[in-house]
Every structure is written in C-alpha cells, then in structure tokens.
Scaffold this active site. Structure first.
Site, PDB file in Angstrom:
ATOM      1  N   PRO A   1       0.820  -1.217   0.000  1.00 29.58           N
ATOM      2  CA  PRO A   1       0.000   0.000   0.000  1.00 29.58           C
ATOM      3  C   PRO A   1       0.845   1.255   0.000  1.00 29.58           C
ATOM      4  CG  PRO A   1      -0.967  -1.622   1.439  1.00 29.58           C
ATOM      5  CD  PRO A   1       0.350  -2.203   0.980  1.00 29.58           C
ATOM      6  N   CYS A   2       0.460   2.199  -0.848  1.00 28.32           N
ATOM      7  CA  CYS A   2       1.362   3.292  -1.192  1.00 28.32           C
ATOM      8  C   CYS A   2       0.835   4.666  -0.798  1.00 28.32           C
ATOM      9  CB  CYS A   2       1.616   3.287  -2.700  1.00 28.32           C
ATOM     10  SG  CYS A   2       0.102   3.460  -3.686  1.00 28.32           S
TER      11      CYS A   2
END
Length: 304
Positions: free
Chosen positions: A78-79
């Site tokens: 997840p960014c």
C-alpha cells in the site's frame, strides 16, 4: 518448467497484478493480504487461494508463503503515504510495508520478484532501505517508472516498478521494458470504443482552479479511490469542453474498465470499499506489460 513459473502475490488487493501476470503466462498459486473485503473479491475471481495475513509479521508470513515454493513474488505494498494524492508522509505507518515486502523476499529468495509503488517512493527512506535489503540478498535490480497510458491502459498513471533477479546485473530487464512502449498515450475511446455511451464525463478536481470535465478522446486522469458525485458548488471551468449540466460522473464499474479489469470481473461489498479496491489496484494491463517483459526475458535467456 519455465512455461509455468510459480507466482505468489503479496498485498494482492482485489487482484489486478495477479490477473495481469496470469495473462502473461505465470501460474499464480497463492495470494496474501490483510484486507478482508478485497480478499473476498479476489477469491470470487480466482481459482487459487488468497489468505488473510498481516504481512508486517515477517516470520509468520514467511512460514505461510514458503510451502508454495514461489519462483517469483509480485506485489504492490500500500502506497498512500508516498502518493501525491496524500501527504508524502512516511510517519503514518504504511511506509514500513515496502520494507516488510523486501524482508519477506530476501528470506524466501525466489528467482525473481516484482514490486510496484507510486513514482514518488524513490525519495523515501523506506524505499532506500528496501533496495538495500534486495541488494544484500543478491538481487540485480531494474528500477523503472512506467506511465500506464503507454502500456495499454487508457489512464495517465505513473508507477515505479522494481524487478529483481537473483545473481543478475542491474538493469537486466530495461531493454524488454522499453521495447514495447507505445508511441502515444492510449485514450479511453482507443480502449473502450463507444462502450461508455458518452463523449465527456466529470471527475471531481482536487481544487476548483482545475477543470472537472474530460473527454473520452484523451487518457483518463489517475483513477482515485473515491467516488464523488458532481458537487453543487462546481460551476464550471474555462477549460471544460462542455457545460457541467451535460455530463455525469463515471460509475465504479466504468472506472474498473479504465483500470483494465474485464467486464466479467466481479466486485462485491460496500461502495466505499469497492471504490478503494478499484482506485488502489495495479491496472491489469500495466501488470501484464511488466509480466510480458519478464516472461520474454526468462525464455530468451533459457534458449541462450
């Protein structure tokens, strides 16, 4: 053996990267994530299992992944904390997931790995630590920012890919990644024709100094993880090609098409979760573009 390299997807979400790599000829054998709604969608659409697993628990994750003997590990930690849509703040927790991914890969040591993230991750300390872990584990690295609009996706979406191969030199995959880039960006009409039944659509701008109406004859802006109707306060912008009264917003299903999910891909769950899955997914065709490059490289080197 090379025709069916075993692949495991970490931080799999609803499966955009898995589907792209399947279409490239890799055999997905398992997937892992810690978000139940996305896992439900994943398991509705794939025949191999996806498991709920906190991938910050490195030892437990390794114990569950290792029995699948993956030749390749793929994943997009997840960014949001690196995203230009967020605050680019590494202190909020998710930044460490890129390091967790690198530690899992470094312990299991598959022949290859692919990690996807936003382009701005390059400036992050967590990215540098992940790179250090990969190098210490013996991986040669190809690091490339790809714009999805030049990779078979009707969307301007820049993403960083780190592809690793045990015992090879850095930039080993650069030539294969660059050889099939399109000469021009793909528009929505290029990809979907007249399937949407519209020529223009509304997308809520980040601020009202920017236009909110776009043509299907240009690439979509980056699909976001939110779904907002046309706000009553939006009165139009000088660069809007048509009045706001003549357009509508795209539906979640239509945005999934722009993420290059096929029509038969089944989404379920609440509206908020569905929008987040779609917006955070790796576009299927972008994953396939990278998977195709890696697949060509593997078989070319096998023949040689």
């Amino acid at each position: 053996m090379e025709k069916s390299l075993r692949c495991v997807d970490l931080f799999c979400g609803c499966g955009g990267m898995s589907l792209g790599f399947e279409r490239s000829g890799f055999t997905l054998v398992a997937a892992f994530d810690n978000w139940k709604p996305a896992l439900n969608v994943y398991n509705d659409n794939f025949s191999h299992p996806a498991y709920e697993q906190n991938l910050m628990n490195i030892d437990e994750a390794v114990d569950k992944i290792r029995p699948y003997s993956p030749d390749i590990i793929i994943g997009g930690p997840p960014c949001q904390d690196f995203s230009t849509a967020g605050f680019q703040d590494e202190s909020r927790g998710r930044a460490v997931l890129s390091i967790c991914y690198s530690e899992i890969v470094s312990i299991i040591r598959p022949r290859f790995f692919v990690m996807e993230n936003v382009a701005t991750i390059r400036r992050a300390k967590a990215f540098q630590k992940a790179i250090q872990n990969f190098k210490q584990a013996g991986y040669g690295l190809t690091v490339k920012i790809l714009n999805a609009a030049y990779c078979g996706v009707p969307q301007t979406r820049k993403r960083m890919f780190i592809i690793g191969a045990l015992g090879l030199q850095d930039d080993f995959l650069l030539g294969e990644l660059e050889r099939d880039l399109s000469s021009k960006p793909m528009s929505i009409r290029d990809y979907l024709g007249d399937k949407l039944g519209i020529d223009y659509y509304f997308r809520v701008p980040t601020n009202y100094n920017r236009r909110g109406i776009f043509s299907v004859d240009e690439p979509s802006m980056t699909i976001r993880a939110v779904d907002r109707p046309i706000p009553k306060g939006y009165k139009g912008h000088p660069n809007d090609p048509v009045p706001v009264s003549e357009v509508r917003a795209l539906t979640p299903k239509e945005r999934s098409y722009i993420q290059t999910f096929p029509e038969e891909f089944r989404f379920s769950g609440g509206k908020s979760d569905t929008n987040m899955m779609i917006g955070n997914a790796v576009p299927v065709n972008l994953a396939k573009f990278v998977g195709d490059a890696l697949h060509r490289f593997i078989h070319k080197n096998q023949r040689e």
